[in-house]
Design a protein around this motif. Structure first.
Motif, PDB file in Angstrom:
ATOM      1  N   VAL A 259       0.894  -1.198  -0.006  1.00 58.26           N
ATOM      2  CA  VAL A 259      -0.073   0.012   0.011  1.00 58.26           C
ATOM      3  C   VAL A 259       0.787   1.459   0.029  1.00 58.26           C
ATOM      4  CG1 VAL A 259      -2.038  -1.279   1.342  1.00 58.26           C
ATOM      5  CG2 VAL A 259      -0.230   0.077   2.419  1.00 58.26           C
ATOM      6  N   GLY A 260       0.399   2.293  -0.294  1.00 60.17           N
ATOM      7  CA  GLY A 260       1.022   3.553  -0.312  1.00 60.17           C
ATOM      8  C   GLY A 260       1.531   4.037   1.058  1.00 60.17           C
ATOM      9  N   ALA A 261       2.599   4.400   1.192  1.00 56.31           N
ATOM     10  CA  ALA A 261       2.807   5.018   2.689  1.00 56.31           C
ATOM     11  C   ALA A 261       1.833   5.823   3.539  1.00 56.31           C
ATOM     12  CB  ALA A 261       4.255   5.997   2.653  1.00 56.31           C
ATOM     13  N   GLU A 262       0.981   6.491   2.651  1.00 58.79           N
ATOM     14  CA  GLU A 262      -0.084   7.380   3.120  1.00 58.79           C
ATOM     15  C   GLU A 262      -1.449   6.594   3.444  1.00 58.79           C
ATOM     16  OE1 GLU A 262      -0.286  10.315   4.822  1.00 58.79           O
ATOM     17  OE2 GLU A 262       1.650  10.408   4.760  1.00 58.79           O
ATOM     18  N   HIS A 263      -1.367   5.302   3.130  1.00 52.13           N
ATOM     19  CA  HIS A 263      -2.453   4.473   3.014  1.00 52.13           C
ATOM     20  C   HIS A 263      -2.939   4.422   4.722  1.00 52.13           C
ATOM     21  CE1 HIS A 263      -5.552   1.398   1.926  1.00 52.13           C
ATOM     22  NE2 HIS A 263      -5.020   0.606   3.289  1.00 52.13           N
ATOM     23  N   PRO A 264      -4.321   4.539   4.920  1.00 48.31           N
ATOM     24  CA  PRO A 264      -4.453   4.472   6.741  1.00 48.31           C
ATOM     25  C   PRO A 264      -4.329   3.006   7.102  1.00 48.31           C
ATOM     26  CG  PRO A 264      -6.357   5.477   5.134  1.00 48.31           C
ATOM     27  CD  PRO A 264      -5.376   5.007   4.229  1.00 48.31           C
ATOM     28  N   LEU A 265      -3.521   2.854   7.909  1.00 50.31           N
ATOM     29  CA  LEU A 265      -3.415   1.721   8.523  1.00 50.31           C
ATOM     30  C   LEU A 265      -4.414   1.466   9.790  1.00 50.31           C
ATOM     31  CD1 LEU A 265      -1.517  -0.719   9.271  1.00 50.31           C
ATOM     32  CD2 LEU A 265      -0.197   0.702  10.901  1.00 50.31           C
ATOM     33  N   PHE A 266      -4.696   2.350  10.323  1.00 42.49           N
ATOM     34  CA  PHE A 266      -5.984   2.367  11.288  1.00 42.49           C
ATOM     35  C   PHE A 266      -6.576   3.649  11.637  1.00 42.49           C
ATOM     36  CE2 PHE A 266      -1.996   2.926  14.060  1.00 42.49           C
ATOM     37  CZ  PHE A 266      -2.411   3.876  14.949  1.00 42.49           C
ATOM     38  N   ILE A 267      -7.662   3.456  12.119  1.00 40.66           N
ATOM     39  CA  ILE A 267      -8.388   4.687  13.021  1.00 40.66           C
ATOM     40  C   ILE A 267      -8.751   4.416  14.293  1.00 40.66           C
ATOM     41  CG2 ILE A 267     -10.789   5.871  12.671  1.00 40.66           C
ATOM     42  CD1 ILE A 267     -10.486   4.810   9.610  1.00 40.66           C
ATOM     43  N   LEU A 268      -8.383   5.269  15.047  1.00 46.14           N
ATOM     44  CA  LEU A 268      -8.815   4.998  16.612  1.00 46.14           C
ATOM     45  C   LEU A 268      -9.303   5.960  17.220  1.00 46.14           C
ATOM     46  CD1 LEU A 268      -7.941   2.906  18.871  1.00 46.14           C
ATOM     47  CD2 LEU A 268      -5.938   4.263  19.245  1.00 46.14           C
ATOM     48  N   TYR A 269     -10.263   5.791  17.884  1.00 39.98           N
ATOM     49  CA  TYR A 269     -11.276   6.978  18.374  1.00 39.98           C
ATOM     50  C   TYR A 269     -10.710   7.300  19.732  1.00 39.98           C
ATOM     51  CZ  TYR A 269     -14.298   6.476  14.282  1.00 39.98           C
ATOM     52  OH  TYR A 269     -14.834   6.477  13.050  1.00 39.98           O
ATOM     53  N   THR A 270     -10.755   8.763  19.945  1.00 40.86           N
ATOM     54  CA  THR A 270     -10.507   9.184  21.058  1.00 40.86           C
ATOM     55  C   THR A 270     -11.617  10.307  21.466  1.00 40.86           C
ATOM     56  OG1 THR A 270      -8.765  10.344  22.224  1.00 40.86           O
ATOM     57  CG2 THR A 270      -8.890  11.029  19.870  1.00 40.86           C
ATOM     58  N   SER A 271     -11.675  10.528  22.702  1.00 38.02           N
ATOM     59  CA  SER A 271     -12.456  11.372  23.132  1.00 38.02           C
ATOM     60  C   SER A 271     -12.278  12.865  22.737  1.00 38.02           C
ATOM     61  CB  SER A 271     -12.804  11.270  24.767  1.00 38.02           C
ATOM     62  OG  SER A 271     -13.229  10.118  25.134  1.00 38.02           O
TER      63      SER A 271
END
Length: 660
Positions: A259-271
């Protein structure tokens, strides 16, 4: 902000031993300063060198940093790689397949060793199973699992096929899980029948079913369930699948998807400080680089180390220092399912002795809880265990108070192990300000100096630097590879929250107050500057807790503030106005307990208020603004010395000052 005063005057200094300095990755302050000078001299060249040395690229990058769309910075944009390949395949290919990757200790003490070769096979089989169920590159997968090898396998399998994962902490409620699945647009959910914590089985699949039934999750076509306990669960034929069954049917080879270096590896929710949680989006290349590099620098990793981070994979610490950092550098690590007090408060010390842990990384909240128990019972005191294998200690999640620091240093580290007090955030991806064990003289309570390449500073409300010794706002002046890339689906919130125009639009706003020592330049974190509480190292938005309270049919209005707490760092204090008359005595106590349980169900147990106080109203100005500074004083039990002449109802302060 510029008037912040530092009340912490800590003058004790603990220099690293000659032995620690001699073998360190960064050996001595001169070596640290040389790295900082390299970054100052050639910023892009510095990061490019680290990226080429640390990671394996399927397609080498030619562009390092692009600042043209600031603050939406990109790093190594034309390069391609795979996070799972970097974590697993390359170690097996280098002949290290029989090295133990994970020493897993279950809640009941059962130990399982998983080698890199085993882990690669398990990840590949599960990745193939995900592909068979239609999960593809760019899809979002939510993971709601206990601390387990399977949790790490799920994360790595998503990364292997280019799917973006979003892990939700197993202590969150069905409502919190639903909100995150809806916001991220999940196509699949990976969960477990139950989780084991402290000898008790707690439901996960049932909560997941509740979350899915709330609506908005119609895109979720597959629910994959890890059978942890064999507990009874509802089953939806066609949608639900057992993880072990679908994995067993697959090949143990699966080509990693570049994948491209900027491809989202993860999304983590924070308050956040508004009611809606924010999805912190991280890239693949820049994030992975820093997770690995900080393992080498901060933890001074050696090939024979046994590393143990006690965090949960549901938080950023578990992402960077369990699922990705240790595996990317080929480390052996301990992963623990349970809690530090079961079957007794000596569990951590027993495990360090048993597994010969060399680097131990935990939260100040855990340390403070264990201090109380250890001082009350010699049998669970660290001195009753053989902790001689330890060489480095670390803390994460919140600042550690000097008293707890010294206890940790003397009783766990035997006065020989440096403590790396790491300051960083979900949004930064990895450590930002921290001592280096073989270089930095330590001062209890201070996170000391920024890592090489991290341009941290303290400014006033206009973005101007403040002199050392004067408190202000902590910022980072230049982009760095592992930084947050966006708030998922909310680019304006990303810009206004992290790069506010008031500070010029180019400084990263950390949201913490800080001060630098006049002599050493060391940073000390002084707490949040916004309405986000730090409870046991978890950032909780006051707005979310207030929203949960007001959702109760009995509650008319609520305001939430924090107060210092010896155990959790900060405690949640809620001031509540009911729709009915103000309760008294036993009725008030019962209602407070009911509201605590309500918040636990709406958000999760970590958000339960420690103290609930009832009033006929809240302290407001005549324009209707709640005077939170007065509530903070009341929560701390302080006498009100501020001017209250602008209050519409000064008498209300006496009511709200009464604890139940």
């Amino acid at each position: 902000m510029s008037a912040i005063e530092s009340v912490l005057q800590e003058r004790r200094v603990f220099a690293p031993s000659e032995q620690t300095v001699a073998g360190a990755t960064v050996s001595g302050m001169d070596a640290y300063k040389a790295l900082c000078a390299e970054a100052e001299r050639d910023y892009e060249g510095f990061w490019a060198r680290l990226a080429r040395e640390t990671l394996t690229w399927q397609k080498p990058f030619t562009k390092v940093l692009d600042e043209s769309k600031a603050p939406f910075y990109t790093w190594f944009e034309d390069g391609e790689l795979n996070a799972s390949y970097n974590s697993l395949d390359r170690h097996v290919e280098a002949g290290n397949g029989e090295r133990v990757a994970i020493v897993f200790e279950a809640d009941d003490g059962t130990v399982t060793n998983v080698t890199y070769k085993d882990l690669l096979a398990r990840v590949s089989r599960f990745a193939n199973a995900l592909k068979k169920r239609g999960v593809k590159k760019g899809d979002r997968v939510v993971i709601y699992m206990p601390m387990s090898v399977e949790g790490v396998v799920a994360m790595q399998a998503c990364a292997r096929i280019g799917a973006t994962h979003s892990v939700v902490f197993g202590g969150f409620s069905s409502k919190s899980l639903n909100e995150r699945m809806v916001d991220v647009g999940a196509v699949a959910l990976i969960t477990a029948d139950e989780q084991m914590r402290g000898g008790k089985a707690l439901p996960l699949k049932n909560i997941a079913d509740e979350a899915l039934a709330m609506g908005g999750c119609e895109a979720v076509h597959s629910v994959i369930v890890y059978k942890r306990t064999g507990g009874k669960v509802a089953w939806h034929e066609g949608r639900d699948h057992w993880m072990h069954e679908i994995s067993a049917a697959e090949s143990d080879t699966c080509a990693p998807v570049p994948v491209g270096a900027e491809h989202p590896l993860f999304i983590l929710y924070t308050s956040g400080s508004t009611g809606k949680p924010k999805g912190v989006q991280h890239s693949t290349g820049g994030y992975l680089l820093w997770a690995a590099q900080t393992m080498k620098w901060t933890f001074d990793h050696k090939p024979n180390d046994v590393f143990w981070c006690t965090a949960d994979i549901g938080w950023i610490t578990g992402h960077s220092y369990i699922a990705y950092g240790p595996l990317t550098i080929g480390a052996t690590q301990v992963v623990f399912e349970g809690v530090p007090t079961y079957p007794n408060a000596g569990r951590f010390w027993d495990m360090i002795a048993k597994h010969k842990v060399t680097v131990f990384y935990t939260a100040p909240t855990a340390i403070r809880s264990l201090i109380k128990m250890a001082e009350a019972d010699a049998k669970v005191h660290p001195k009753s265990y053989d902790l001689s294998s330890l060489r480095i200690l670390g803390t994460v999640g919140e600042p550690i108070n000097p008293e707890a620091w010294v206890w940790y240093y003397e009783n766990v580290g035997g006065k020989r192990c440096p403590i790396v007090d790491t300051w960083w955030q979900t949004e930064t991806g990895g450590h930002m300000i921290t001592p280096l064990p073989g270089a930095t003289p330590l001062v209890p309570g201070s996170c000391t100096l920024p890592l090489p390449g991290i341009m941290a500073a303290i400014v006033d409300e206009t973005g101007q630097d403040v002199p050392n010794g004067q408190g202000g706002i902590l910022v980072v002046k230049r982009p760095w590879p592992s930084m947050i890339r966006n708030v998922w689906g909310q680019p304006e919130r990303y810009k206004s929250g992290y790069f506010p125009e008031e500070l010029g639009g180019t400084l990263y706003l950390a949201g913490d107050g800080s001060v630098r020592d006049k002599d050493t330049g060391y940073f000390t974190i002084m707490g949040r500057i916004d309405d986000v509480l730090n409870v046991s190292g978890h950032r909780l938005g006051t707005m979310e807790i207030e929203s949960a309270l007001v959702a109760n049919p009995l509650v008319a209005e609520a305001a939430v503030v924090g107060r210092p707490d010896d155990t959790t760092g900060e405690a949640v204090v809620a001031f509540v106005v009911l729709k009915a008359t103000r309760p008294q005595g036993d009725e008030a106590v019962k209602l407070a307990n009911d509201l605590r349980a309500w918040v636990g169900k709406e958000i999760g147990p970590i958000a339960k208020p420690k103290d609930i106080r009832f009033g006929e109203n809240l302290p407001k100005t005549r324009s209707g603004k709640i005077m939170r500074r007065l509530l903070r004083s009341l929560a701390k039990g302080e006498a009100i010395t501020q001017d209250v002449s602008t209050l519409e109802n000064p008498a209300i302060l006496d009511q709200l000052g009464e604890s139940l």
